[in-house]
Structures are given as structure tokens and as C-alpha cells.
Design a protein around this motif. Structure first.
Motif, PDB file in Angstrom:
ATOM      1  N   LEU A  45      -4.446   0.769  -2.405  1.00  0.00           N
ATOM      2  CA  LEU A  45      -5.415   0.115  -1.703  1.00  0.00           C
ATOM      3  C   LEU A  45      -6.338   1.074  -0.995  1.00  0.00           C
ATOM      4  O   LEU A  45      -5.671   1.790  -0.305  1.00  0.00           O
ATOM      5  N   VAL A  46      -7.331   1.056  -1.307  1.00  0.00           N
ATOM      6  CA  VAL A  46      -8.583   1.900  -0.691  1.00  0.00           C
ATOM      7  C   VAL A  46      -9.412   1.094   0.077  1.00  0.00           C
ATOM      8  O   VAL A  46     -10.257   0.409  -0.339  1.00  0.00           O
ATOM      9  N   GLU A  77      -0.622   3.563  -0.851  1.00  0.00           N
ATOM     10  CA  GLU A  77      -0.350   3.940  -2.085  1.00  0.00           C
ATOM     11  C   GLU A  77       1.069   3.676  -2.300  1.00  0.00           C
ATOM     12  O   GLU A  77       1.881   3.963  -1.575  1.00  0.00           O
ATOM     13  N   ILE A  78       1.359   2.945  -3.391  1.00  0.00           N
ATOM     14  CA  ILE A  78       2.769   2.397  -3.726  1.00  0.00           C
ATOM     15  C   ILE A  78       3.184   3.097  -5.158  1.00  0.00           C
ATOM     16  O   ILE A  78       2.599   2.632  -6.042  1.00  0.00           O
ATOM     17  N   ASP A  79       4.341   3.868  -5.115  1.00  0.00           N
ATOM     18  CA  ASP A  79       4.907   4.104  -6.234  1.00  0.00           C
ATOM     19  C   ASP A  79       6.024   2.957  -6.692  1.00  0.00           C
ATOM     20  O   ASP A  79       6.752   2.671  -6.248  1.00  0.00           O
ATOM     21  N   LEU A  80       5.624   2.470  -8.040  1.00  0.00           N
ATOM     22  CA  LEU A  80       6.323   1.271  -8.447  1.00  0.00           C
ATOM     23  C   LEU A  80       7.778   1.460  -8.796  1.00  0.00           C
ATOM     24  O   LEU A  80       8.450   0.776  -9.408  1.00  0.00           O
ATOM     25  N   ALA A 112       8.688   3.171  -2.911  1.00  0.00           N
ATOM     26  CA  ALA A 112       8.213   4.181  -1.890  1.00  0.00           C
ATOM     27  C   ALA A 112       6.698   3.960  -1.875  1.00  0.00           C
ATOM     28  O   ALA A 112       5.987   3.878  -2.702  1.00  0.00           O
ATOM     29  N   ALA A 113       6.214   4.106  -0.532  1.00  0.00           N
ATOM     30  CA  ALA A 113       4.838   3.975  -0.149  1.00  0.00           C
ATOM     31  C   ALA A 113       4.345   5.135   0.757  1.00  0.00           C
ATOM     32  O   ALA A 113       4.994   6.063   1.417  1.00  0.00           O
ATOM     33  N   SER A 114       3.021   5.550   0.300  1.00  0.00           N
ATOM     34  CA  SER A 114       2.374   6.776   1.408  1.00  0.00           C
ATOM     35  C   SER A 114       0.935   6.346   1.493  1.00  0.00           C
ATOM     36  O   SER A 114       0.427   5.415   0.967  1.00  0.00           O
TER      37      SER A 114
END
Length: 482
Positions: free
Chosen positions: A453-454, A389-392, A350-352
Motif C-alpha cells: 500500500l503506497v 509492504e507485506i511478504d505473502l 511478515a510486514a514492513s
């Protein structure tokens, strides 16, 4: 001498075996009915995109110096010295492909002026040598083997010529143009022409030389090596890429500025050039100094991982073959690099993102973790900062971060950092500047349940083809989030 049918079979096997990590693209993937995010000028040509996305290329220093045990010849060496009795270009290409390289660059003429093809522009060539009874053509056999092996063809032609008596006078330019014409007329498609800016080389009008090449093969990229970046270049050499330990390295940018004041900018991607041995040509005394696979992987991380193409020189020996030790190193290198990308703990998770271009699902955060080069996440128009952002899916162990931009739309990011969340606490684990084709961060294993990643500064709305989080040790497991 290796039988020709044997080398042909080995090449076919190498082509099949390497398919598991063959790189293609990128092709911008969203349907043509969808709007594209604005490109950020300057943008690369399709030929530059193809060159840069291959990421690894080989260099083959071969010529008179191979037989005189020199690095620099003076042009007085007899052509009769050139006689590779076991010459087999297919053996070169097999080893190059096994190493993971997709382009091979041959020194068609080095500074001594000796030409590896039977040229009408000078008598100082293979036609005056014993090779193939004076009927040999190294360039022809090299090009044919490369095309057969689906390897891009590049030819290096030295503007410096220590043999030709007209060198240093206006009469030399027609000789040089004659050589360029033969190489770009008689050997099919040539993807790149590599020209040295060697000490003592004539000061040509390099833009005119580039246009001359374009007139013969419009798609051919021109590199003026060992020179300061110039607008006439399509690609550029940065020499060795290893950063100074005194300060953090600046990642290579393909956006180069020229002129005073505002000036102009051009897209000129960089390559880092190394040799697998201490010298550029083969020397028997250096057989014990071939770089190990660990050293080569380290160079890969430092060059490809800093938005540069890696070009590794592997010089053929006096037999006309790549030496056994060099081949062994290449045979290990390809699988070692493929192994870096084997376990992506972010794949399909899941990524946002804090914004999406026109809220269109094909540009959503999921496109940065779908494993496809042709899709990408894009931030909203007008943004010059963003967070992905990635939820691992639980605590995962990883030691390599890979970030890629869709460079066909221009190089975008200028400042960024990577954060990871462990035990509910966010921490910054890497900081960098440009991303471009690829940015790699190798680190001691970290265990976290989220990675972000910012992007803090960009030349246009951020866009990311891949945010990969890799476990190269094979030890990473999943611990469900609380």
C-alpha cells in the motif's frame, strides 16, 4: 400468524449464528501508557464511530402506503386500512441479522402523516386503526425486538406531513417537536433519527432541531436525508452510490467543508441507500424483482467498499412480515459477505513499513496484518506519505484488497495506490483517494508474492488498521518464493 415463542426462538438462533462475523469496535488498542499519534481534525464522535463501523444497516418502509399500494400517500387515507394481521417485528430482526445488518431504521411516520405509534400529537395513528384492536404500537414492538436482537434502533420521522392541517404554518413546529419528544422519551435508547428533506417540506432551523434531539437523547445521531451536506448533520445520505462509468469514482470522504474560503470542516460520514425492490414500500407486483444476492454483494462492494455505510430497504408486506423472497435474499447475503473475508492470504505474514510512529513496536507494520480491529500501524509523526509492504510468503492468488484506517483518529489518506510484485516485477493494481472505514478493490485473480500500500498524500501521518489480501474463490495456493 407466527406464534410468538417461535419467532423468539428464531431470533435467538440468528443472534448465535451471526456471531462468527459480528463487528465490534473500534477501540484504540495500544496501552494507555503509550503516546497516541495525533488525531487529524475533524474527528468523529464515539457515536459516529459506532455508526460507521457497523458498515451495514437496514431500512423498513412500512405504513399506510403498504396497504394502499402507493409510494406517496396524501394524508387522506382512512386509518382503518392499516391492519397487519400477522405482524411480527422479531421476524424482521431475525432476517435483518441474517443479512449482516446491525441497525434497523423504521419509518415511524412517512409523508402522509400516519404515525405507527399511539401518539397524543395527532389522531392520525395506529390508535385509530384495527391493528391490535386499536391498542397496537408498531414502534414499541419494533424497538423491543431490535433491543432483544442486539440491533441498533433508528427511527425515520418525516418533517413533511400531508395530513396535519397546521402543516406549512408556524403552528406545525410544536406538533413536530411533540412527535420527536414522544419517540425519544418513551422508547428507550434511539441510536439515530432520520429526517427527510422532502420536496415541499418546511424550512426548519435544522441546527435547532438537532439541538432539540440532543436535549432528549445526547447520543442520538441526526441525519437530514436528501439534502446537501450541512454542518447540523451527524451523518449524511448520498443516495445510490454507483459511480459514473465516464470517470473513475471518487471515494466518499467523511470530511466535509462548509462556508466560503477556508470555511470550517466537520466529520459527517456517508451512507448509500438502496432498496431490495424497485419501490420503497412493498408491492405484490414487485415480487419478481427482488435483488439477487450477487447484485446485493456488488452494491456492498461499491458502497461499503468506498467508505460508505450501506443501508438496504426491505419493506414489510401487508401481513406485517418481510416477504419470503426478501428473507431468502437476506439469508444468503450475510454468509456471502462473510465469505469475502474468509481467506486472508496476508494474515500474520511478515510486514514492513518505511517508518513507524516513535519506533514503538505496537505501531509496527505487523499491526496491520494481525486481524485485530483495535491495533494499527502508524507512520512517523510529520509524514504525509508512506509505504506498507507485506511478504505473502510465496506466490499467492487473490482477488480482493481491503484497507481500513483507525477512523477514531480522523480520516487521513487522500491519495493512494496498491502495488503487487509478480515474477520480481512490481505493478500497480489499484488506485484510489480516501480510505476511511474501509476501501475495497475487487479484481480478477492476481498471483503475486508481495503487496504494498503506497500512500502518496494524507492529511496527517498515515495509519492503517488492516491491509487485507483476500482470496474469495478458495483457489489460492502458495508457491514458495525462489
Amino acid at each position: 400468524m407466527r406464534p410468538k415463542h417461535s419467532s423468539r426462538l428464531l431470533l435467538a438462533v440468528a443472534v448465535a449464528a451471526i456471531g462468527c462475523f459480528e463487528k465490534t469496535g473500534p477501540v484504540l488498542g495500544p496501552p494507555s501508557s503509550l503516546p497516541l499519534p495525533d488525531a487529524v481534525a475533524p474527528v468523529p464522535s464515539p457515536a459516529q464511530v459506532a455508526w460507521q463501523t457497523q458498515e451495514m444497516a437496514a431500512f423498513l418502509h412500512f405504513g399506510m402506503n403498504t396497504f394502499t399500494n402507493k409510494e406517496q400517500g396524501d394524508g387522506s387515507e382512512s386509518p382503518t386500512l392499516f391492519n397487519p394481521t400477522a405482524f411480527d417485528a422479531r421476524q424482521w430482526i431475525t432476517a435483518i441479522r441474517n443479512g449482516g445488518f446491525r441497525e434497523a431504521l423504521l419509518t415511524a411516520k412517512h409523508h402522509d402523516g400516519f404515525c405507527l405509534w399511539p401518539t397524543s400529537c395527532t389522531t392520525y395513528s395506529v390508535a385509530a386503526s384495527p391493528f391490535r384492536g386499536g391498542q397496537g404500537d408498531v414502534v414499541r414492538e419494533f424497538v423491543d425486538a431490535a433491543h432483544e436482537g442486539n440491533v441498533r434502533v433508528a427511527l425515520a420521522l418525516s418533517p413533511l406531513d400531508r395530513h396535519d392541517p397546521s402543516y406549512g404554518t408556524p403552528a406545525y413546529l410544536p406538533v413536530f417537536e411533540c412527535q420527536l419528544t414522544e419517540l425519544l422519551t418513551n422508547y428507550g435508547a434511539v441510536d439515530e433519527i432520520w429526517l427527510w428533506q422532502a420536496p415541499g417540506a418546511p424550512t426548519f432551523d435544522w441546527a435547532t432541531i438537532r439541538d432539540f434531539v440532543r436535549g432528549l437523547q445526547p447520543q442520538t445521531l441526526v441525519e437530514f436525508s436528501n439534502a446537501a451536506p450541512m454542518a447540523a448533520s451527524d451523518v449524511r445520505s448520498i443516495g445510490l452510490s454507483a459511480p459514473s462509468s465516464a470517470s473513475p469514482p471518487t471515494d466518499q470522504s467523511s470530511v466535509q467543508s462548509f462556508g466560503s474560503g477556508a470555511g470550517t470542516t466537520s466529520y459527517i460520514p456517508a451512507e448509500a441507500v438502496y432498496s431490495i425492490r424497485p419501490g420503497w414500500f412493498w408491492h405484490a407486483a414487485e415480487d419478481g424483482q427482488v435483488k439477487t444476492v450477487d447484485q446485493l454483494v456488488g452494491i456492498y462492494l461499491d458502497s461499503v467498499g468506498r467508505n460508505s455505510l450501506l443501508r438496504v430497504n426491505v419493506p414489510p408486506d401487508t401481513r406485517g412480515l418481510l416477504a419470503d423472497l426478501d428473507v431468502a435474499a437476506l439469508n444468503q447475503l450475510g454468509p456471502a459477505i462473510a465469505a469475502l473475508y474468509r481467506t486472508n492470504v496476508a494474515a500474520g505474514q511478515a510486514a514492513s513499513a518505511d517508518s513507524v510512529f516513535e519506533d514503538l513496536p505496537p505501531y509496527g507494520a505487523a499491526s496491520a496484518v494481525d486481524g485485530r480491529r483495535e491495533t494499527f500501524w502508524a507512520a512517523a509523526a510529520g509524514q504525509t506519505s508512506a509505504r506498507l509492504e507485506i511478504d505473502l510468503g510465496g506466490s499467492r492468488s487473490f482477488d480482493l484488497i481491503s484497507i481500513q484506517e483507525p477512523i477514531a483518529l480522523g480520516e487521513r489518506t487522500t491519495q493512494h495506490h496498491v502495488d503487487a510484485r509478480a515474477n520480481g516485477v512490481w505493478m500497480t493494481i489499484a488506485t484510489g483517494t480516501a480510505i476511511g472505514e474501509r476501501k475495497l478493490y475487487r479484481m480478477s485473480p492476481i498471483t503475486a508474492d508481495r503487496v504494498a500500500l503506497v500512500i502518496t498524500e494524507a492529511r496527517g501521518a498515515p495509519a492503517i488498521t488492516e491491509l487485507g489480501v483476500y482470496d474469495t474463490t478458495g483457489a489460492g495456493g502458495t508457491t514458495p518464493s525462489p
